[in-house]
Design a protein around this motif. Structure first.
Motif, mmCIF file in Angstrom:
data_model
loop_
_atom_site.group_PDB
_atom_site.id
_atom_site.type_symbol
_atom_site.label_atom_id
_atom_site.label_comp_id
_atom_site.label_asym_id
_atom_site.label_seq_id
_atom_site.Cartn_x
_atom_site.Cartn_y
_atom_site.Cartn_z
ATOM 1 N N GLN A 257 0.825 -1.201 0.000
ATOM 2 C CA GLN A 257 0.000 0.000 0.000
ATOM 3 C C GLN A 257 0.870 1.267 0.000
ATOM 4 N N TRP A 258 1.912 1.290 0.836
ATOM 5 C CA TRP A 258 2.796 2.467 0.880
ATOM 6 C C TRP A 258 3.526 2.630 -0.452
ATOM 7 N N GLN A 259 3.920 1.500 -1.052
ATOM 8 C CA GLN A 259 4.606 1.592 -2.347
ATOM 9 C C GLN A 259 3.707 2.312 -3.348
ATOM 10 N N ALA A 260 2.434 1.889 -3.383
ATOM 11 C CA ALA A 260 1.493 2.509 -4.323
ATOM 12 C C ALA A 260 1.250 3.971 -3.942
ATOM 13 N N LEU A 261 1.120 4.236 -2.649
ATOM 14 C CA LEU A 261 0.785 5.599 -2.211
ATOM 15 C C LEU A 261 1.962 6.561 -2.312
ATOM 16 N N SER A 262 3.167 6.028 -2.408
ATOM 17 C CA SER A 262 4.305 6.956 -2.459
ATOM 18 C C SER A 262 4.325 7.709 -3.787
ATOM 19 N N SER A 263 3.502 7.290 -4.764
ATOM 20 C CA SER A 263 3.373 8.118 -5.973
ATOM 21 C C SER A 263 1.986 8.764 -6.042
ATOM 22 N N SER A 264 1.334 8.905 -4.895
ATOM 23 C CA SER A 264 0.038 9.595 -4.843
ATOM 24 C C SER A 264 0.181 11.027 -5.359
ATOM 25 N N LYS A 265 -0.851 11.501 -6.022
ATOM 26 C CA LYS A 265 -0.817 12.895 -6.514
ATOM 27 C C LYS A 265 -0.960 13.874 -5.350
ATOM 28 N N ASP A 266 -1.371 13.376 -4.181
ATOM 29 C CA ASP A 266 -1.408 14.231 -2.992
ATOM 30 C C ASP A 266 -0.025 14.171 -2.321
ATOM 31 N N ALA A 267 0.651 15.288 -2.286
ATOM 32 C CA ALA A 267 2.045 15.303 -1.838
ATOM 33 C C ALA A 267 2.182 14.888 -0.370
ATOM 34 N N THR A 268 1.206 15.250 0.474
ATOM 35 C CA THR A 268 1.296 14.877 1.892
ATOM 36 C C THR A 268 1.186 13.370 2.045
ATOM 37 N N VAL A 269 0.219 12.787 1.346
ATOM 38 C CA VAL A 269 0.055 11.327 1.396
ATOM 39 C C VAL A 269 1.325 10.641 0.883
ATOM 40 N N ALA A 270 1.854 11.137 -0.209
ATOM 41 C CA ALA A 270 3.057 10.538 -0.794
ATOM 42 C C ALA A 270 4.223 10.610 0.192
ATOM 43 N N GLY A 271 4.326 11.732 0.896
ATOM 44 C CA GLY A 271 5.420 11.905 1.855
ATOM 45 C C GLY A 271 5.300 10.949 3.031
ATOM 46 N N ILE A 272 4.096 10.831 3.571
ATOM 47 C CA ILE A 272 3.884 9.906 4.697
ATOM 48 C C ILE A 272 4.167 8.475 4.248
ATOM 49 N N ALA A 273 3.707 8.146 3.046
ATOM 50 C CA ALA A 273 3.884 6.783 2.534
ATOM 51 C C ALA A 273 5.364 6.432 2.383
ATOM 52 N N ALA A 274 6.131 7.386 1.874
ATOM 53 C CA ALA A 274 7.555 7.111 1.649
ATOM 54 C C ALA A 274 8.258 6.821 2.975
ATOM 55 N N LYS A 275 7.905 7.564 4.020
ATOM 56 C CA LYS A 275 8.515 7.355 5.335
ATOM 57 C C LYS A 275 8.040 6.025 5.926
ATOM 58 N N ALA A 276 6.730 5.792 5.833
ATOM 59 C CA ALA A 276 6.153 4.589 6.434
ATOM 60 C C ALA A 276 6.630 3.323 5.726
ATOM 61 N N LEU A 277 6.913 3.441 4.444
ATOM 62 C CA LEU A 277 7.350 2.263 3.675
ATOM 63 C C LEU A 277 8.597 1.629 4.297
ATOM 64 N N LYS A 278 9.549 2.481 4.669
ATOM 65 C CA LYS A 278 10.791 1.967 5.270
ATOM 66 C C LYS A 278 10.479 1.207 6.557
ATOM 67 N N GLU A 279 9.580 1.777 7.359
ATOM 68 C CA GLU A 279 9.242 1.137 8.637
ATOM 69 C C GLU A 279 8.522 -0.190 8.400
ATOM 70 N N SER A 280 7.558 -0.177 7.492
ATOM 71 C CA SER A 280 6.791 -1.409 7.258
ATOM 72 C C SER A 280 7.659 -2.524 6.680
ATOM 73 N N LYS A 281 8.648 -2.142 5.883
ATOM 74 C CA LYS A 281 9.560 -3.179 5.349
ATOM 75 C C LYS A 281 10.270 -3.895 6.491
ATOM 76 N N TYR A 282 10.680 -3.111 7.473
ATOM 77 C CA TYR A 282 11.318 -3.727 8.649
ATOM 78 C C TYR A 282 10.321 -4.614 9.406
ATOM 79 N N HIS A 283 9.088 -4.152 9.557
ATOM 80 C CA HIS A 283 8.086 -4.947 10.290
ATOM 81 C C HIS A 283 7.868 -6.296 9.601
ATOM 82 N N VAL A 284 7.811 -6.281 8.279
ATOM 83 C CA VAL A 284 7.576 -7.523 7.540
ATOM 84 C C VAL A 284 8.781 -8.457 7.657
ATOM 85 N N ARG A 285 9.965 -7.885 7.598
ATOM 86 C CA ARG A 285 11.147 -8.729 7.721
ATOM 87 C C ARG A 285 11.151 -9.399 9.103
#
Ligand SMILES: [Fe+2]
Ligand SMILES: [Fe+2]
Ligand SMILES: [Fe+2]
Lengths: 325, 251
Positions: B110-138
């Motif tokens: 979801q974060w991967q998809a949202l990191s290219s959201s046309k809403d810049a705030t959503v895209a920014g949050i997604a990019a940060k959260a993506l790194k965290e979620s990758k660690y959670h999954v690992r």
């Protein structure tokens, strides 16, 4: 050929060791040290590590009820730090030739101590602020001294941990400032909490110097550099100024300022209560130990699984290597 | 100016993390080993940090003067929009791990998809959260394999956890109808498109863990429109107790 007996040998090594302590040299894990020094350090360091871990319980009790997301995050980060301190000090203790499992077992068997302060309950949200401010604050006074301890790994652990404890204390005080300047109900909550935590915080420094059985030896070996009473006085002076700044009071009708020394002199500490809690009759001794035992028992299958899996992996790796040879 | 239509979508994103973060925080001091106490506190902190940003933005988008705390502590259960999966009780360590694996994997996609959201705030949050979620999954994925392929007991418990949670995974991929326009405008991700890649990775990890995917056809649903399990009311009663006792107070 040497004619020295082992006893003379030991006496020579002891003299050399004591000379190093006197010269403020740091003792490292591979250095020779008297058995008594080693055992005292193991006792002290493991007690400290246990305290960090048991200390997660009273604060953890309020994470799910924190009234703002910001405070919830601060508290989670703090409790995570305390777990990290525990791990770090356990590792430091292992440099003295014991293993963590053994130390944890002593805690679970009720044979090892941890700071009595954690045998008091957290009864209101304000207690989270009071703990950060007073309990971490008292710990810092103690640990700043221990950062100069003669045993290198302990001293270095304290330097690192003290930085974080300072941060916890700042956040704890800021928390209390917010309550004290908040609604009347918030201010009352802050005062009630300070009333309960004040005396137990003073007890964190241990008995008066005259009644402290381990103190002399620890001082002689450069593990402790200041006495319990000196440290307690330092804490009182620092804290009373902060209490006054936010218009709260401490529950001590005898508190007075001594012009000559510049010290705040407190009334008598209830040492009966202190010894009662140390001996296991504090309000939460059995809950805290019970919670640690329950976590340990319920986690056994997880630890067993991790071990079994690691062994399987090792076996597989070995077989692969053998096939390749 | 962001579209107010984003509000329910941001609640769905934020509430998932807030409620799951809450459940994770219940482990604090009670985990099987100290390392896991630290890891779970860290994961909980990440999730609540994500919720904080998402709900803050939700409040701005709504424009009714509610901030993230008003949204977290003053809404009732039926106003929450998290997936049911997030609110189920923490269960044993196996349930906690399986849930982090299922939801974490969904989050990464979801974060991967949202990191290219046309809403810049959503895209920014997604990019940060993506790194965290990758660690959670690992973290969770490694444990799924250890538990599944560990001892007989851990295998049994891990399989039971997967079986229990499986009927709650489908809701993650049900695209809410009120988000159709947002998806078309490139503001939020079409979650139904994430199911394929999610399932491929789940199959791979469960196979390595010697676990099997249950053959449940029916998937539980309701959280995304505010119809929850009985558990959420209790969770919120606890979470909101101090905040609601002091209306208007600053903390
Ligand atoms: Fe600490
Ligand atoms: Fe400490
Ligand atoms: Fe601390």
């Amino acid at each position: 050929m040497t004619t020295q007996t082992p006893v003379a040998d030991d006496a020579a090594r002891l003299a050399a060791f004591e000379a190093r302590i006197a010269a403020d040299e740091s003792i490292e894990p591979k250095d020779w040290m008297p058995e008594r020094y080693r055992s005292q350090l193991i006792r002290m360091m493991s007690q400290h590590a246990h305290s960090e871990v048991v200390g997660m319980l009273p604060e953890g009790n309020w994470i799910t009820r924190a009234p703002s997301l910001r405070r919830k995050m601060i508290l989670l980060a703090k409790v995570q730090d305390e777990g990290g301190h525990g791990l770090y000090i356990y590792c430091g203790t292992e440099t003295l030739g014991v293993d963590r499992q053994e130390l944890v077992q002593q805690l679970l068997d009720g044979k090892a101590k941890y700071s009595s302060i954690f045998n008091y309950p957290t009864l209101s949200w304000a207690d989270i602020g009071a703990i950060g401010w007073l309990v971490d604050g008292a710990a810092i006074v103690n640990q700043t001294m221990l950062a100069k301890a003669s045993y290198g790994p302990y001293a270095r652990a304290m330097v690192r941990i003290c930085k974080e404890e300072n941060f916890h204390k700042k956040q704890g005080y800021e928390f209390m400032v917010t309550l004290a300047r908040g609604t009347p109900a918030q201010k009352a909550m802050a005062q009630e909490s300070l009333n309960r935590w004040w005396w137990p915080s003073l007890m964190m420094f241990g008995p008066h110097d005259a009644d402290s059985p381990n103190s002399d030896e620890l001082k002689k070996w450069g593990v402790k550099r200041k006495s319990n009473d000196e440290l307690r006085q330092r804490f009182v002076n620092l804290t009373i100024a902060q209490v006054k700044a936010i218009d709260l009071t401490v529950p001590d009708p005898d508190l007075r300022y001594d012009e000559a020394s510049g010290d705040w002199i407190t009334g008598p500490i209830d040492w009966d209560e202190f010894w009662r809690v140390v001996k296991g009759h504090g309000p939460c001794n059995s809950e805290r130990l019970g919670a640690r035992r329950k976590a340990h028992d319920e986690g056994r299958w997880v630890r067993d699984a991790a071990m079994a899996y690691a062994e399987k992996q090792q076996r597989n790796n070995r077989e692969t290597t053998e096939r390749q040879q | 100016m962001a579209s107010p239509a984003l509000f329910p979508a941001l609640l769905r994103l934020g509430d998932d993390r807030l409620v799951l973060g809450h459940r994770t925080s219940e482990w604090c001091g009670h985990a099987p080993i100290l390392e896991e106490d630290i890891a779970l506190a860290n994961i909980s902190l990440d999730l609540i940090g994500q919720a904080n940003l998402l709900l803050q933005y939700a409040g701005e988008v709504e424009g009714a003067g509610r901030d993230q705390d008003a949204l977290a502590f003053s809404r009732d259960a039926m106003e929450y929009r998290n997936a049911l999966l997030c609110e189920l009780p923490k269960g044993d360590f196996g349930v906690t791990i399986a849930r982090h694996f299922f939801h974490g994997l969904f989050s990464v996609l979801q974060w991967q998809a949202l990191s290219s959201s046309k809403d810049a705030t959503v895209a920014g949050i997604a990019a940060k959260a993506l790194k965290e979620s990758k660690y959670h999954v690992r973290h969770a994925g490694e444990w799924v394999i250890r538990l599944g392929d560990g001892t007989e007991e851990s295998h049994r418990r891990a399989q039971a956890a997967v079986d229990q949670l499986w009927p709650y995974t489908g809701e993650l991929f049900m695209q809410p109808t009120d988000e159709a326009e947002l998806v078309a405008d490139g503001l939020v991700a079409d979650v139904s498109a994430l199911e394929g890649p999610w399932r491929a990775q789940v199959d791979d990890v469960l196979r390595r863990a010697t676990l099997t995917v249950p053959e449940t056809a029916w998937m539980q649903r309701g959280g995304r429109v505010g119809v929850h399990t009985e558990h959420l009311g209790h969770l919120l009663a606890e979470m909101q107790s101090v905040a609601r006792a002091h209306p208007g107070a600053q903390w």
